[in-house]
Scaffold this active site. Structure first.
Site, PDB file in Angstrom:
ATOM      1  CB  CYS A 111      -9.674   7.484  15.315  1.00  0.00           C
ATOM      2  SG  CYS A 111     -10.858   8.676  15.974  1.00  0.00           S
TER       3      CYS A 111
ATOM      4  NE  ARG B 161      -5.408   3.520  -6.395  1.00  0.00           N
ATOM      5  CZ  ARG B 161      -6.304   4.220  -7.096  1.00  0.00           C
ATOM      6  NH1 ARG B 161      -6.605   5.451  -6.755  1.00  0.00           N
ATOM      7  NH2 ARG B 161      -6.894   3.684  -8.135  1.00  0.00           N
TER       8      ARG B 161
ATOM      9  CG  HIS C 156       5.770   4.954   3.161  1.00  0.00           C
ATOM     10  ND1 HIS C 156       6.320   4.997   1.909  1.00  0.00           N
ATOM     11  CD2 HIS C 156       6.666   5.598   3.973  1.00  0.00           C
ATOM     12  CE1 HIS C 156       7.502   5.619   1.946  1.00  0.00           C
ATOM     13  NE2 HIS C 156       7.740   5.977   3.194  1.00  0.00           N
TER      14      HIS C 156
ATOM     15  CG  LEU D 165      11.690  -2.410 -15.220  1.00  0.00           C
ATOM     16  CD1 LEU D 165      11.702  -3.913 -15.476  1.00  0.00           C
ATOM     17  CD2 LEU D 165      10.272  -1.871 -15.331  1.00  0.00           C
TER      18      LEU D 165
ATOM     19  CB  SER E  50      12.040   5.514  -7.852  1.00  0.00           C
ATOM     20  OG  SER E  50      11.381   6.189  -6.796  1.00  0.00           O
TER      21      SER E  50
END
Ligand code: OAD
Length: 232
Positions: free
Chosen positions: A117, A59, A109, A202, A177
């Site tokens: 660490c 990612r 997040h 959306l 969402s």
């Protein structure tokens, strides 16, 4: 719109979708071929650290191939030009808000570009890969994990978010969402205080009924026109 003074914006994966980053809750409930629970819990990391590190390494590497879109750019413009209070709370772990130029950002997040660490609790800019066990720059131990808030862990900045929500007269939710708390509950906190609430997504989110107004469409169209409206 120009009567507002203090704004909290919440963003989710939908704002980065048109930059080419996958959202979490696609049609098959998979994220890049994985169940979210298999790569986004401390238990998953304890069970199979290699799988989890490999997943976040990929990612992180992917960030280099994507760019901010018109929605990130519009929020950066809002940040630059809005002289009232503004806090852009993002659930996203990408860096597209910052790369678009936004500054008043809180990553509730965590961030792909940050490493945490587990030996000394320090946080540092993440090396490109954590899979090969690089040393922590603070204590030297090979105990770095992605600085991502997994399920069951406490999101970052909750006090600052709460304080901003208490002052806000406009709350805007973009591309999320409404499936994951506590972020999904911000609209109810705002609404309870009489704050104006607006959703740009959306499709209707799970908390859509709590918003004063919902506008449906792609973020790259809805966000620039909303910012134009706000800045006048
Ligand atoms: P989701 O994947 O759950 O939801 C993305 C939302 O964006 C959906 O409602 C889509 O309809 C909408 N969407 C998709 N494309 C869009 C577009 N072009 N314009 C506008 N909206 C669009 O993602 P999040 O709500 O961000 O947590 O997920 C919340 C959290 O769940 C994530 O931060 C992550 C995940 O588990 C952690 O990793 C801790």
């Amino acid at each position: 719109m120009r009567d507002f003074r203090n704004i909290v914006v919440l963003t989710g994966a939908g704002i980065s979708a048109e930059s080419g980053l996958a959202t979490f809750r696609g049609p098959e409930g998979l994220w890049e071929g994985h169940r979210v629970e298999d790569v986004a819990t401390p238990e998953a990391f304890a069970r199979d650290p290699e799988l989890v590190q490999r997943f976040y390494d990929a990612r992180r590497a992917n960030l280099a191939s994507v760019a901010p879109n018109r929605a990130h750019e519009a929020l950066a413009r809002l940040d630059a030009e809005w002289d009232g209070e503004l806090l852009i709370v993002t659930q996203n772990v990408d860096d597209l808000h910052e790369r678009a130029g936004a500054r008043r950002i809180l990553h509730m997040h965590g961030e792909l570009n940050s490493a945490w660490c587990l030996a000394c609790d320090a946080r540092a800019r993440s090396p490109a890969t954590l899979l090969d066990g690089p040393s922590c720059p603070a204590c030297g131990k090979p105990a770095l994990r992605p600085d991502i808030v997994w399920f069951g862990e406490m999101p970052y900045g909750m006090d600052a978010i709460e304080a901003a929500l208490m002052q806000a007269d406009l709350f805007v939710s973009i591309g999320t969402s409404g499936a994951v708390y506590p972020a999904a509950g911000f609209v109810q906190t705002a609404r309870y205080r009489g704050t104006r609430t607006l959703e740009l997504n959306l499709e209707p989110s799970q908390g859509s009924i709590f918003f004063d107004e919902s506008r449906m469409g792609p973020a790259s169209e809805l966000v620039p026109s909303f910012v134009d409206e706000l800045l006048g």
